[in-house]
Design a protein around this motif. Structure first.
Motif, mmCIF file in Angstrom:
data_model
loop_
_atom_site.group_PDB
_atom_site.id
_atom_site.type_symbol
_atom_site.label_atom_id
_atom_site.label_comp_id
_atom_site.label_asym_id
_atom_site.label_seq_id
_atom_site.Cartn_x
_atom_site.Cartn_y
_atom_site.Cartn_z
ATOM 1 N N ASP A 122 1.542 -1.001 -0.291
ATOM 2 C CA ASP A 122 -0.091 0.115 0.423
ATOM 3 C C ASP A 122 0.864 1.527 0.000
ATOM 4 O OD1 ASP A 122 0.665 -0.635 2.623
ATOM 5 O OD2 ASP A 122 -0.385 1.278 3.490
ATOM 6 N N LEU A 123 1.983 1.058 0.691
ATOM 7 C CA LEU A 123 2.695 2.039 0.583
ATOM 8 C C LEU A 123 3.430 2.933 -0.961
ATOM 9 C CD1 LEU A 123 5.144 1.506 3.639
ATOM 10 C CD2 LEU A 123 4.175 3.230 3.490
ATOM 11 N N TRP A 124 3.667 1.751 -1.623
ATOM 12 C CA TRP A 124 4.205 1.751 -3.349
ATOM 13 C C TRP A 124 2.026 2.545 -3.788
ATOM 14 C CZ3 TRP A 124 7.991 -0.339 -6.692
ATOM 15 C CH2 TRP A 124 7.596 0.181 -8.137
ATOM 16 N N ARG A 125 1.602 2.197 -3.116
ATOM 17 C CA ARG A 125 0.084 2.751 -3.772
ATOM 18 C C ARG A 125 -0.221 4.198 -3.524
ATOM 19 N NH1 ARG A 125 -1.218 -2.692 -3.213
ATOM 20 N NH2 ARG A 125 -2.523 -2.084 -1.275
ATOM 21 N N ARG A 126 0.318 4.557 -2.370
ATOM 22 C CA ARG A 126 0.000 5.678 -2.404
ATOM 23 C C ARG A 126 0.996 6.326 -1.983
ATOM 24 N NH1 ARG A 126 -1.083 5.469 3.960
ATOM 25 N NH2 ARG A 126 -2.699 4.218 4.933
ATOM 26 N N ALA A 127 1.811 6.266 -2.709
ATOM 27 C CA ALA A 127 3.533 6.963 -3.666
ATOM 28 C C ALA A 127 3.672 7.525 -4.381
ATOM 29 C CB ALA A 127 4.870 6.089 -3.579
ATOM 30 N N ALA A 128 2.312 6.552 -5.898
ATOM 31 C CA ALA A 128 2.259 6.039 -6.681
ATOM 32 C C ALA A 128 1.238 6.747 -6.718
ATOM 33 C CB ALA A 128 2.021 4.908 -7.690
ATOM 34 N N ALA A 129 0.093 7.831 -6.385
ATOM 35 C CA ALA A 129 -0.805 8.410 -6.380
ATOM 36 C C ALA A 129 -0.546 9.759 -6.488
ATOM 37 C CB ALA A 129 -2.037 7.675 -5.541
ATOM 38 N N LEU A 130 0.489 10.220 -5.612
ATOM 39 C CA LEU A 130 1.147 11.383 -5.535
ATOM 40 C C LEU A 130 1.708 12.061 -6.850
ATOM 41 C CD1 LEU A 130 3.299 11.333 -2.454
ATOM 42 C CD2 LEU A 130 1.292 11.974 -2.892
ATOM 43 N N PRO A 131 0.786 13.494 -6.880
ATOM 44 C CA PRO A 131 1.375 14.220 -8.519
ATOM 45 C C PRO A 131 2.306 13.737 -8.577
ATOM 46 C CG PRO A 131 0.326 15.628 -6.927
ATOM 47 C CD PRO A 131 0.405 14.412 -6.417
ATOM 48 N N ASP A 132 2.890 14.043 -9.882
ATOM 49 C CA ASP A 132 4.399 14.242 -10.450
ATOM 50 C C ASP A 132 5.555 13.044 -9.455
ATOM 51 O OD1 ASP A 132 3.394 15.635 -12.581
ATOM 52 O OD2 ASP A 132 3.016 17.369 -11.300
ATOM 53 N N VAL A 133 5.723 12.111 -8.902
ATOM 54 C CA VAL A 133 6.493 11.241 -8.338
ATOM 55 C C VAL A 133 6.589 10.349 -9.130
ATOM 56 C CG1 VAL A 133 6.809 9.937 -6.588
ATOM 57 C CG2 VAL A 133 5.727 12.996 -6.611
ATOM 58 N N ILE A 134 8.168 9.517 -9.913
ATOM 59 C CA ILE A 134 8.122 9.173 -10.115
ATOM 60 C C ILE A 134 9.036 7.758 -8.637
ATOM 61 C CG2 ILE A 134 10.343 7.741 -11.510
ATOM 62 C CD1 ILE A 134 10.857 10.671 -12.656
ATOM 63 N N VAL A 135 8.004 6.352 -9.413
ATOM 64 C CA VAL A 135 8.173 5.429 -7.855
ATOM 65 C C VAL A 135 9.099 4.688 -9.032
ATOM 66 C CG1 VAL A 135 7.303 3.970 -6.612
ATOM 67 C CG2 VAL A 135 5.324 6.088 -6.940
ATOM 68 N N LEU A 136 10.408 3.599 -7.939
ATOM 69 C CA LEU A 136 11.118 2.691 -8.716
ATOM 70 C C LEU A 136 11.328 2.255 -8.119
ATOM 71 C CD1 LEU A 136 13.561 5.692 -10.828
ATOM 72 C CD2 LEU A 136 11.649 3.908 -11.612
ATOM 73 N N ARG A 137 12.178 0.742 -8.490
ATOM 74 C CA ARG A 137 11.907 -0.408 -7.394
ATOM 75 C C ARG A 137 14.100 0.066 -7.009
ATOM 76 N NH1 ARG A 137 11.272 -4.886 -10.527
ATOM 77 N NH2 ARG A 137 13.386 -5.662 -11.110
ATOM 78 N N ASP A 138 13.464 -0.849 -6.113
ATOM 79 C CA ASP A 138 15.712 -0.036 -6.129
ATOM 80 C C ASP A 138 15.920 -1.300 -5.513
ATOM 81 O OD1 ASP A 138 18.119 0.869 -5.429
ATOM 82 O OD2 ASP A 138 17.895 1.261 -3.443
ATOM 83 N N ASP A 139 16.662 -2.252 -6.191
ATOM 84 C CA ASP A 139 17.239 -3.671 -6.176
ATOM 85 C C ASP A 139 18.118 -3.536 -5.109
ATOM 86 O OD1 ASP A 139 15.046 -4.928 -8.293
ATOM 87 O OD2 ASP A 139 15.904 -4.508 -9.890
#
Length: 212
Positions: A122-139
């Motif tokens: 849910d944290l990923w989804r909350r962050a992705a819902a923010l405007p103009d934010v680039i959400v990425l996975r950090d392997d």
């Protein structure tokens, strides 16, 4: 039988018995237990995580591309850290309160030993819902390590020249949203380019140890 002169009490009523000593002992133990529990909770909520050893200049080896015409904000999170919900909420407040939006990256740790999609909580989804934010996975946290980040919720702000101008957290304690020094500093830096502080404590889970 005539009543005795001056006798007004109830027949059979005597002094009230005092509580047994064990009652006071139990009450004292209960009080100490409650006080100790509250202290543990308070200490946990107010114990900051490890500060970032962030490079002064944006690292050349990073796969993340900073903006050259505005500031770049980097926010790193552990996807299983419940404390970071408040930090994501405060990130949204920062972005809502400024007209000078930075280029914003939100990175979520993904250890290679976990199954695909483990990081998409849910944290990923909350962050992705923010405007103009680039959400990425950090392997395996490769970018987090490159920026010297060890605590979930750590926020870094670099100016248009790639110079670090802020590092810290954006909550006042662990898991608690609301006005705080980190949020205020970021808003001021984005609006004016300078603020009365450039560092704050970060409150969140360690990135590279298991989250219970």
């Amino acid at each position: 039988m005539a009543a005795q002169d001056g006798f007004t009490g109830v027949v059979g009523e005597g002094p009230r018995p005092k509580p047994a000593a064990w009652v006071w002992v139990v009450a004292a133990v209960w009080f100490v237990g409650i006080a100790s529990g509250l202290w543990v909770v308070w200490a946990y909520e107010n114990q900051p995580g490890a500060d970032a050893r962030a490079p002064h200049q944006w690292p050349a080896g990073s796969t993340l591309v900073p903006a050259n015409d505005r500031a770049t904000l980097l926010f790193v999170a552990h996807p299983q850290c419940s404390c970071t919900r408040a930090s994501v909420q405060e990130l949204g407040e920062v972005l809502a309160r400024t007209s000078n939006h930075p280029k914003t990256y939100v990175l979520f740790l993904k250890p290679s030993t976990f199954e695909p999609g483990w990081e998409k909580t849910d944290l990923w989804r909350r962050a992705a819902a923010l405007p103009d934010v680039i959400v990425l996975r950090d392997d395996d946290g490769s970018e987090a390590r490159r920026f010297g980040i060890e605590t979930s919720g750590q926020t870094l702000l670099y100016d248009g020249r790639g110079t670090l101008i802020f590092r810290g957290g954006i909550t006042g304690s662990r898991g608690h949203a609301g006005d705080n020094a980190g949020e205020a500093a970021l808003v001021t830096l984005l609006a004016k380019g300078q603020a009365d502080r450039s560092e704050t404590s970060v409150f969140g889970c360690p990135l590279f140890t298991p989250v219970e």
